[in-house]
Design a protein around this motif. Structure first.
Motif, PDB file in Angstrom:
ATOM      1  N   SER A  58      -4.764   3.554   6.158  1.00  0.00           N
ATOM      2  CA  SER A  58      -4.397   4.906   5.743  1.00  0.00           C
ATOM      3  C   SER A  58      -5.503   5.501   4.863  1.00  0.00           C
ATOM      4  N   PRO A  59      -5.560   6.826   4.754  1.00  0.00           N
ATOM      5  CA  PRO A  59      -6.568   7.459   3.891  1.00  0.00           C
ATOM      6  C   PRO A  59      -6.136   7.448   2.425  1.00  0.00           C
ATOM      7  N   GLY A  60      -7.068   7.766   1.536  1.00  0.00           N
ATOM      8  CA  GLY A  60      -6.761   7.951   0.128  1.00  0.00           C
ATOM      9  C   GLY A  60      -6.397   6.674  -0.614  1.00  0.00           C
ATOM     10  N   LEU A  61      -5.555   6.840  -1.627  1.00  0.00           N
ATOM     11  CA  LEU A  61      -5.159   5.717  -2.469  1.00  0.00           C
ATOM     12  C   LEU A  61      -4.467   4.628  -1.664  1.00  0.00           C
ATOM     13  N   LEU A  62      -3.621   5.030  -0.731  1.00  0.00           N
ATOM     14  CA  LEU A  62      -2.910   4.045   0.080  1.00  0.00           C
ATOM     15  C   LEU A  62      -3.889   3.189   0.887  1.00  0.00           C
ATOM     16  N   LEU A  75       8.009  -2.646  -2.815  1.00  0.00           N
ATOM     17  CA  LEU A  75       8.627  -3.576  -3.751  1.00  0.00           C
ATOM     18  C   LEU A  75       8.617  -5.001  -3.192  1.00  0.00           C
ATOM     19  N   LYS A  76       8.919  -5.153  -1.922  1.00  0.00           N
ATOM     20  CA  LYS A  76       8.871  -6.476  -1.299  1.00  0.00           C
ATOM     21  C   LYS A  76       7.448  -7.029  -1.321  1.00  0.00           C
ATOM     22  N   PHE A  85      -7.038 -13.332  -9.020  1.00  0.00           N
ATOM     23  CA  PHE A  85      -7.254 -12.050  -9.700  1.00  0.00           C
ATOM     24  C   PHE A  85      -7.292 -10.891  -8.703  1.00  0.00           C
ATOM     25  N   VAL A  86      -7.775 -11.142  -7.493  1.00  0.00           N
ATOM     26  CA  VAL A  86      -7.708 -10.106  -6.446  1.00  0.00           C
ATOM     27  C   VAL A  86      -6.255  -9.792  -6.132  1.00  0.00           C
ATOM     28  N   GLN A  87      -5.430 -10.832  -6.078  1.00  0.00           N
ATOM     29  CA  GLN A  87      -4.002 -10.623  -5.821  1.00  0.00           C
ATOM     30  C   GLN A  87      -3.334  -9.917  -6.997  1.00  0.00           C
ATOM     31  N   ALA A  88      -3.790 -10.193  -8.214  1.00  0.00           N
ATOM     32  CA  ALA A  88      -3.260  -9.479  -9.381  1.00  0.00           C
ATOM     33  C   ALA A  88      -3.587  -7.992  -9.284  1.00  0.00           C
ATOM     34  N   LEU A  89      -4.813  -7.682  -8.860  1.00  0.00           N
ATOM     35  CA  LEU A  89      -5.191  -6.277  -8.664  1.00  0.00           C
ATOM     36  C   LEU A  89      -4.334  -5.640  -7.580  1.00  0.00           C
ATOM     37  N   ALA A  90      -4.108  -6.374  -6.493  1.00  0.00           N
ATOM     38  CA  ALA A  90      -3.264  -5.855  -5.415  1.00  0.00           C
ATOM     39  C   ALA A  90      -1.857  -5.570  -5.936  1.00  0.00           C
ATOM     40  N   GLY A  91      -1.319  -6.493  -6.724  1.00  0.00           N
ATOM     41  CA  GLY A  91       0.012  -6.285  -7.291  1.00  0.00           C
ATOM     42  C   GLY A  91       0.072  -5.071  -8.202  1.00  0.00           C
ATOM     43  N   ALA A 114       1.869   2.341  -6.602  1.00  0.00           N
ATOM     44  CA  ALA A 114       2.425   2.993  -5.407  1.00  0.00           C
ATOM     45  C   ALA A 114       3.938   3.112  -5.500  1.00  0.00           C
ATOM     46  N   VAL A 115       4.584   2.096  -6.094  1.00  0.00           N
ATOM     47  CA  VAL A 115       6.047   2.139  -6.263  1.00  0.00           C
ATOM     48  C   VAL A 115       6.430   3.309  -7.149  1.00  0.00           C
ATOM     49  N   PHE A 116       5.730   3.451  -8.277  1.00  0.00           N
ATOM     50  CA  PHE A 116       6.067   4.537  -9.208  1.00  0.00           C
ATOM     51  C   PHE A 116       5.713   5.907  -8.631  1.00  0.00           C
ATOM     52  N   MET A 117       4.648   5.973  -7.825  1.00  0.00           N
ATOM     53  CA  MET A 117       4.257   7.241  -7.214  1.00  0.00           C
ATOM     54  C   MET A 117       5.067   7.542  -5.956  1.00  0.00           C
ATOM     55  N   LYS A 118       5.870   6.568  -5.523  1.00  0.00           N
ATOM     56  CA  LYS A 118       6.697   6.719  -4.324  1.00  0.00           C
ATOM     57  C   LYS A 118       5.864   7.122  -3.110  1.00  0.00           C
ATOM     58  N   LEU A 119       4.745   6.410  -2.947  1.00  0.00           N
ATOM     59  CA  LEU A 119       3.880   6.682  -1.792  1.00  0.00           C
ATOM     60  C   LEU A 119       4.579   6.263  -0.508  1.00  0.00           C
TER      61      LEU A 119
END
Length: 209
Positions: A14-18, A153-154, A180-186, A192-197
């Motif tokens: 997807s484009p952008g932040l997502l 969330l899942k 640490f890469v996984q921490a960044l992903a989390g 994204a959860v808070f922004m409701k993407l």
């Protein structure tokens, strides 16, 4: 871009932040698979030279580097079982002629170190690789699981669990870096959860078959 079925492989980001989130999650998944493979190689290497026809041990015969075929007492030529902890002569346990050929003591390290279904051993040995395979499948079209990545969330819960229980603590520095890469992903998934993407945390890669 998107596509599926026969034809050449393609990837749908997807484009952008997502899209950035999907790139990081993809890197975290591939990294976890690498951690699992490194840990698996380390397990296999732990069996190397387990039995190497040591010339200093008379009467020792092997199948490859990992399996004992038999050990004989160099003095009496009596078949012996091997202690699970040592090859020292004093640790040998004499076998009877009825059980020496099928004694499970001889290759106990094969089971105790790698190929065991004992829950404690199996889970510790194979957790990184299993998580790596599951995470990689979330990036492959037709193999995603709604239980794992059906929502942000899942995906967040899966990434945190993978990071804590299947990455940090395995494969040395590789496990720490990928963790640490996984921490960044989390962290990005939490945003994204808070922004409701809309959309999903993982990209979709279509294979050619």
């Amino acid at each position: 871009d998107g596509g599926g079925g026969g034809g050449s492989p393609s990837a749908d980001f997807s484009p952008g932040l997502l899209g950035f989130i999907q790139v990081v999650c993809f890197a975290a998944a591939i990294g976890q698979l690498c951690v699992g493979l490194i840990h698996m190689v380390n397990l296999f290497e732990s069996l190397e030279e387990n039995c190497d026809d040591d010339p200093d041990i008379d009467g020792l015969s092997c199948i490859g580097e990992s399996l004992f075929w038999g050990i004989k007492n160099p003095v009496t030529d009596e078949e012996l079982c091997r202690s699970p902890t040592s090859l020292a002569v004093l640790d040998y346990t004499s076998c009877t002629e009825d059980n020496v050929g099928y004694s499970s003591v001889l290759n106990s390290q094969w089971r105790s170190q790698v190929w065991s279904l004992v829950p404690d051993i199996f889970v510790d040995n194979w957790t990184p690789l299993i998580f790596g395979i599951v995470a990689t499948f979330q990036c492959l079209g037709g193999y995603q699981s709604d239980w794992v990545s059906g929502s942000f969330l899942k995906s967040l819960l899966f990434n945190v669990t993978m990071m804590l229980f299947a990455c940090f603590g395995y494969s040395g520095q590789a496990g720490i870096v990928v963790g640490f890469v996984q921490a960044l992903a989390g962290f990005l998934i939490l945003i994204a959860v808070f922004m409701k993407l809309p959309g999903y945390a993982y990209p979709t890669i279509y294979l050619c078959c």
